[in-house]
Scaffold this motif. Structure first.
Motif, PDB file in Angstrom:
ATOM      1  N   TYR A 150     -30.474 -12.779  17.449  1.00 56.49           N
ATOM      2  CA  TYR A 150     -31.524 -12.233  18.314  1.00 56.49           C
ATOM      3  C   TYR A 150     -32.702 -11.739  17.474  1.00 56.49           C
ATOM      4  CZ  TYR A 150     -33.873  -8.667  21.152  1.00 56.49           C
ATOM      5  OH  TYR A 150     -34.812  -7.888  21.781  1.00 56.49           O
ATOM      6  N   LEU A 151     -32.406 -11.040  16.395  1.00 52.25           N
ATOM      7  CA  LEU A 151     -33.464 -10.478  15.549  1.00 52.25           C
ATOM      8  C   LEU A 151     -34.314 -11.584  14.931  1.00 52.25           C
ATOM      9  CD1 LEU A 151     -31.588  -7.548  13.716  1.00 52.25           C
ATOM     10  CD2 LEU A 151     -33.116  -7.402  15.699  1.00 52.25           C
ATOM     11  N   ILE A 152     -33.660 -12.665  14.518  1.00 49.91           N
ATOM     12  CA  ILE A 152     -34.399 -13.785  13.932  1.00 49.91           C
ATOM     13  C   ILE A 152     -35.326 -14.402  14.987  1.00 49.91           C
ATOM     14  CG2 ILE A 152     -34.164 -16.128  12.964  1.00 49.91           C
ATOM     15  CD1 ILE A 152     -31.651 -15.123  11.493  1.00 49.91           C
ATOM     16  N   LYS A 153     -34.788 -14.527  16.205  1.00 51.02           N
ATOM     17  CA  LYS A 153     -35.585 -15.072  17.307  1.00 51.02           C
ATOM     18  C   LYS A 153     -36.811 -14.199  17.566  1.00 51.02           C
ATOM     19  CE  LYS A 153     -33.591 -17.324  21.343  1.00 51.02           C
ATOM     20  NZ  LYS A 153     -32.605 -16.860  22.343  1.00 51.02           N
ATOM     21  N   LYS A 154     -36.613 -12.893  17.452  1.00 48.93           N
ATOM     22  CA  LYS A 154     -37.693 -11.927  17.694  1.00 48.93           C
ATOM     23  C   LYS A 154     -38.627 -11.797  16.486  1.00 48.93           C
ATOM     24  CE  LYS A 154     -37.251  -9.442  21.575  1.00 48.93           C
ATOM     25  NZ  LYS A 154     -38.377  -9.135  22.425  1.00 48.93           N
ATOM     26  N   LYS A 155     -38.387 -12.645  15.471  1.00 50.07           N
ATOM     27  CA  LYS A 155     -39.179 -12.621  14.232  1.00 50.07           C
ATOM     28  C   LYS A 155     -39.102 -11.283  13.507  1.00 50.07           C
ATOM     29  CE  LYS A 155     -42.180 -16.532  14.799  1.00 50.07           C
ATOM     30  NZ  LYS A 155     -41.422 -17.160  15.853  1.00 50.07           N
ATOM     31  N   GLU A 156     -37.978 -10.606  13.660  1.00 51.18           N
ATOM     32  CA  GLU A 156     -37.746  -9.387  12.895  1.00 51.18           C
ATOM     33  C   GLU A 156     -37.455  -9.781  11.459  1.00 51.18           C
ATOM     34  OE1 GLU A 156     -37.894  -6.302  13.109  1.00 51.18           O
ATOM     35  OE2 GLU A 156     -38.029  -5.839  15.247  1.00 51.18           O
ATOM     36  N   LYS A 157     -37.757  -8.924  10.539  1.00 48.74           N
ATOM     37  CA  LYS A 157     -37.403  -9.232   9.158  1.00 48.74           C
ATOM     38  C   LYS A 157     -36.765  -8.008   8.504  1.00 48.74           C
ATOM     39  CE  LYS A 157     -41.676  -7.671   7.254  1.00 48.74           C
ATOM     40  NZ  LYS A 157     -41.620  -6.844   6.106  1.00 48.74           N
ATOM     41  N   ILE A 158     -35.858  -8.291   7.607  1.00 46.32           N
ATOM     42  CA  ILE A 158     -35.246  -7.234   6.807  1.00 46.32           C
ATOM     43  C   ILE A 158     -35.415  -7.673   5.357  1.00 46.32           C
ATOM     44  CG2 ILE A 158     -33.037  -6.219   6.120  1.00 46.32           C
ATOM     45  CD1 ILE A 158     -32.180  -6.408   9.076  1.00 46.32           C
ATOM     46  N   ASP A 159     -36.172  -6.897   4.576  1.00 43.97           N
ATOM     47  CA  ASP A 159     -36.366  -7.274   3.169  1.00 43.97           C
ATOM     48  C   ASP A 159     -35.197  -6.814   2.317  1.00 43.97           C
ATOM     49  OD1 ASP A 159     -39.239  -8.327   3.236  1.00 43.97           O
ATOM     50  OD2 ASP A 159     -39.385  -6.412   4.290  1.00 43.97           O
ATOM     51  N   TYR A 160     -34.807  -5.566   2.544  1.00 43.36           N
ATOM     52  CA  TYR A 160     -33.711  -4.994   1.765  1.00 43.36           C
ATOM     53  C   TYR A 160     -32.646  -4.475   2.722  1.00 43.36           C
ATOM     54  CZ  TYR A 160     -37.798  -4.568  -1.293  1.00 43.36           C
ATOM     55  OH  TYR A 160     -38.945  -4.813  -1.998  1.00 43.36           O
ATOM     56  N   CYS A 161     -31.402  -4.704   2.378  1.00 46.69           N
ATOM     57  CA  CYS A 161     -30.333  -4.196   3.253  1.00 46.69           C
ATOM     58  C   CYS A 161     -29.281  -3.475   2.408  1.00 46.69           C
ATOM     59  CB  CYS A 161     -29.700  -5.347   4.026  1.00 46.69           C
ATOM     60  SG  CYS A 161     -28.380  -4.792   5.114  1.00 46.69           S
ATOM     61  N   ILE A 162     -28.995  -2.247   2.780  1.00 48.62           N
ATOM     62  CA  ILE A 162     -27.908  -1.505   2.140  1.00 48.62           C
ATOM     63  C   ILE A 162     -26.746  -1.471   3.118  1.00 48.62           C
ATOM     64  CG2 ILE A 162     -27.159   0.747   1.270  1.00 48.62           C
ATOM     65  CD1 ILE A 162     -30.043   1.235   0.411  1.00 48.62           C
ATOM     66  N   VAL A 163     -25.610  -1.959   2.682  1.00 48.78           N
ATOM     67  CA  VAL A 163     -24.416  -1.952   3.523  1.00 48.78           C
ATOM     68  C   VAL A 163     -23.557  -0.779   3.056  1.00 48.78           C
ATOM     69  CG1 VAL A 163     -22.495  -3.329   4.390  1.00 48.78           C
ATOM     70  CG2 VAL A 163     -24.542  -4.483   3.539  1.00 48.78           C
ATOM     71  N   GLY A 164     -23.164   0.052   4.000  1.00 51.66           N
ATOM     72  CA  GLY A 164     -22.441   1.276   3.624  1.00 51.66           C
ATOM     73  C   GLY A 164     -20.948   1.123   3.442  1.00 51.66           C
ATOM     74  N   SER A 339     -32.428 -11.616   3.218  1.00 54.71           N
ATOM     75  CA  SER A 339     -32.667 -10.261   2.718  1.00 54.71           C
ATOM     76  C   SER A 339     -31.968 -10.088   1.380  1.00 54.71           C
ATOM     77  CB  SER A 339     -32.070  -9.237   3.686  1.00 54.71           C
ATOM     78  OG  SER A 339     -32.245  -9.630   5.021  1.00 54.71           O
ATOM     79  N   GLU A 340     -32.455  -9.144   0.612  1.00 58.72           N
ATOM     80  CA  GLU A 340     -31.717  -8.749  -0.590  1.00 58.72           C
ATOM     81  C   GLU A 340     -30.702  -7.696  -0.150  1.00 58.72           C
ATOM     82  OE1 GLU A 340     -34.015  -7.083  -3.819  1.00 58.72           O
ATOM     83  OE2 GLU A 340     -32.189  -6.753  -4.975  1.00 58.72           O
ATOM     84  N   ILE A 341     -29.440  -7.937  -0.461  1.00 59.43           N
ATOM     85  CA  ILE A 341     -28.380  -7.068   0.063  1.00 59.43           C
ATOM     86  C   ILE A 341     -27.635  -6.390  -1.072  1.00 59.43           C
ATOM     87  CG2 ILE A 341     -26.233  -7.019   1.409  1.00 59.43           C
ATOM     88  CD1 ILE A 341     -27.233  -9.642   2.728  1.00 59.43           C
ATOM     89  N   VAL A 342     -27.413  -5.101  -0.908  1.00 62.53           N
ATOM     90  CA  VAL A 342     -26.527  -4.388  -1.828  1.00 62.53           C
ATOM     91  C   VAL A 342     -25.552  -3.568  -0.994  1.00 62.53           C
ATOM     92  CG1 VAL A 342     -26.365  -2.537  -3.533  1.00 62.53           C
ATOM     93  CG2 VAL A 342     -28.117  -4.276  -3.791  1.00 62.53           C
ATOM     94  N   GLU A 343     -24.286  -3.689  -1.308  1.00 64.25           N
ATOM     95  CA  GLU A 343     -23.282  -2.855  -0.643  1.00 64.25           C
ATOM     96  C   GLU A 343     -22.987  -1.687  -1.564  1.00 64.25           C
ATOM     97  OE1 GLU A 343     -19.965  -4.898   0.988  1.00 64.25           O
ATOM     98  OE2 GLU A 343     -21.142  -6.680   1.458  1.00 64.25           O
ATOM     99  N   LEU A 344     -23.086  -0.495  -1.007  1.00 64.15           N
ATOM    100  CA  LEU A 344     -22.886   0.719  -1.803  1.00 64.15           C
ATOM    101  C   LEU A 344     -22.333   1.803  -0.890  1.00 64.15           C
ATOM    102  CD1 LEU A 344     -23.400   2.950  -3.955  1.00 64.15           C
ATOM    103  CD2 LEU A 344     -25.804   2.908  -3.280  1.00 64.15           C
ATOM    104  N   GLY A 345     -21.141   2.246  -1.212  1.00 60.85           N
ATOM    105  CA  GLY A 345     -20.542   3.275  -0.366  1.00 60.85           C
ATOM    106  C   GLY A 345     -19.487   4.078  -1.096  1.00 60.85           C
TER     107      GLY A 345
END
Ligand SMILES: [Zn+2]
Length: 379
Positions: A150-164, A339-345
């Motif tokens: 859905y977000l891609i369809k809505k042309k949303e963008k995420i440059d950086y993503c932190i996964v907790g 997106s550039e993704i880093v998982e950190l928790g």
């Protein structure tokens, strides 16, 4: 000590949000975010609650925090010292299902966002978004996967993503992840020739054949030996089942359930090809059913990883290990947004176990780390 992290975390642990039930967790979080000025979209997809919250300027860079409000079942309650859904503090540790995986990280990042906005809202260059689902621990079919589409369809963008997700192993921040291995399931049915146990030459003992097959399969060289030990492709047989036949009979069928955790150096096609070859080599008649539950992903190393490394180094005087080990995570769906993704928790030593807990100092440290990362990316 930051009492607001604890307050929020206790509220979340009190909700028995066994996957895919959210049990009101996202409402509790929404209330915090509304107060900060976030715009929030909720997506109820069948049994799953998802939400996407955003604040800031879309023309700058977007930093997203990704999390899940669901938890795995507590298992046998007799193995718990305290009720898993009554948050209990003992010796500076907070016990409860989801404390480490991952209501603790969620509370830490919500409070870090709050502290950041209170201080810098007018200076913020980009945007902060928060994406949550209540189905990460279960099938994950109505969670982040569908919301990302859905977000891609809505042309949303995420440059950086932190996964907790809880990535730390011995101390907070010792390990982070920038990808995950893929997961491929196989149901394998062997077909043979049953017979009298005293005349093995006129039948085909599938249990014996399976032993040799499993031996070779688990020793198989997938060609990714040069990657780290826990990042290599690994195979686990999790079930062997043969129908219940009389004592003096050799059964004519056998069932195996197998899972492959595979690195990005190995393809699904390659695994399927090798397994077929191995079955043929062992002269086994079979039929099989494959299910791909997650493709491997690894994201580029850029500004996010740089800032995460620096922030953790300042705190621990040691750079974190960047790994792709462990199970799958919802990061795999975000990777389709480039997106550039880093998982950190938090520490992962008690997750999915009885007496799951989080150290209270770790919650505060993690929140401070998250805040430094936000400052590094958005100021
Ligand atoms: Zn988790």
């Amino acid at each position: 000590m930051n009492s607001s992290i604890l307050k929020l975390l206790k509220k979340l642990i009190s909700k028995a949000s066994i996957s895919p039930n959210d049990m009101g967790c996202q409402k509790i979080i929404s209330k915090e975010l509304y107060k900060l000025g976030f715009a929030i979209e909720n997506f109820k997809i069948e049994d799953t609650n998802n939400m996407f919250a955003k604040i800031g300027n879309k023309h700058g860079k977007t930093l997203n925090f990704l999390g899940h409000t669901d938890v795995v079942p507590p298992g046998n309650l007799l193995n718990w010292k305290y009720n898993p859904f009554v948050p209990t503090i003992h010796d500076n540790n907070l016990f409860g299902r989801g404390a480490a995986d991952m209501k603790g990280s969620i509370s830490s990042f919500i409070i870090s966002v709050k502290n950041f906005l209170n201080k810098f809202v007018h200076k913020m260059k980009g945007r902060i978004t928060i994406l949550l689902t209540s189905d990460e621990e279960g099938s994950a079919k109505n969670g982040i996967k569908k919301v990302v589409k859905y977000l891609i369809k809505k042309k949303e963008k995420i440059d950086y993503c932190i996964v907790g997700e809880p990535t730390s192993e011995i101390f907070l921040g010792d390990t982070i992840k920038n990808g995950r291995r893929g997961s491929l399931h196989l149901k394998l049915y062997f077909l043979g020739k049953g017979g009298h146990i005293a005349y093995p030459n006129s039948s085909e003992n599938l249990i014996h054949k399976a032993c040799f097959f499993i031996h070779d399969l688990t020793k198989f060289d997938w060609g990714d030996n040069y990657v780290d030990k826990d990042e290599k492709t690994s195979v686990q047989v999790s079930k062997i089942f043969s129908e219940d036949v009389p004592e003096n009979v050799i059964s004519e069928n056998l069932f195996l359930r197998i899972n492959f955790r595979f690195s990005h150096k190995v393809s699904v096609k390659q695994i399927k090809f090798c397994v077929r070859n191995l079955l043929n080599y062992h002269n086994i008649k079979f039929f099989m059913k494959w299910k791909l539950s997650g493709k491997p992903f690894i994201t580029k190393r850029g500004k996010l990883l740089d800032i995460v490394n620096k922030t953790i180094f300042l705190l621990n005087k040691k750079k974190p290990k960047v790994s792709i080990s462990g199970g799958t995570s919802d990061g795999r769906f975000i990777s389709t947004m480039k997106s550039e993704i880093v998982e950190l928790g938090l520490l992962n030593n008690t997750i999915h176990k009885p007496n799951e807990f989080v150290n209270i100092n770790d919650l505060n440290k993690l929140s401070a780390i998250y805040q430094k990362i936000i400052e590094g990316l958005l100021l």
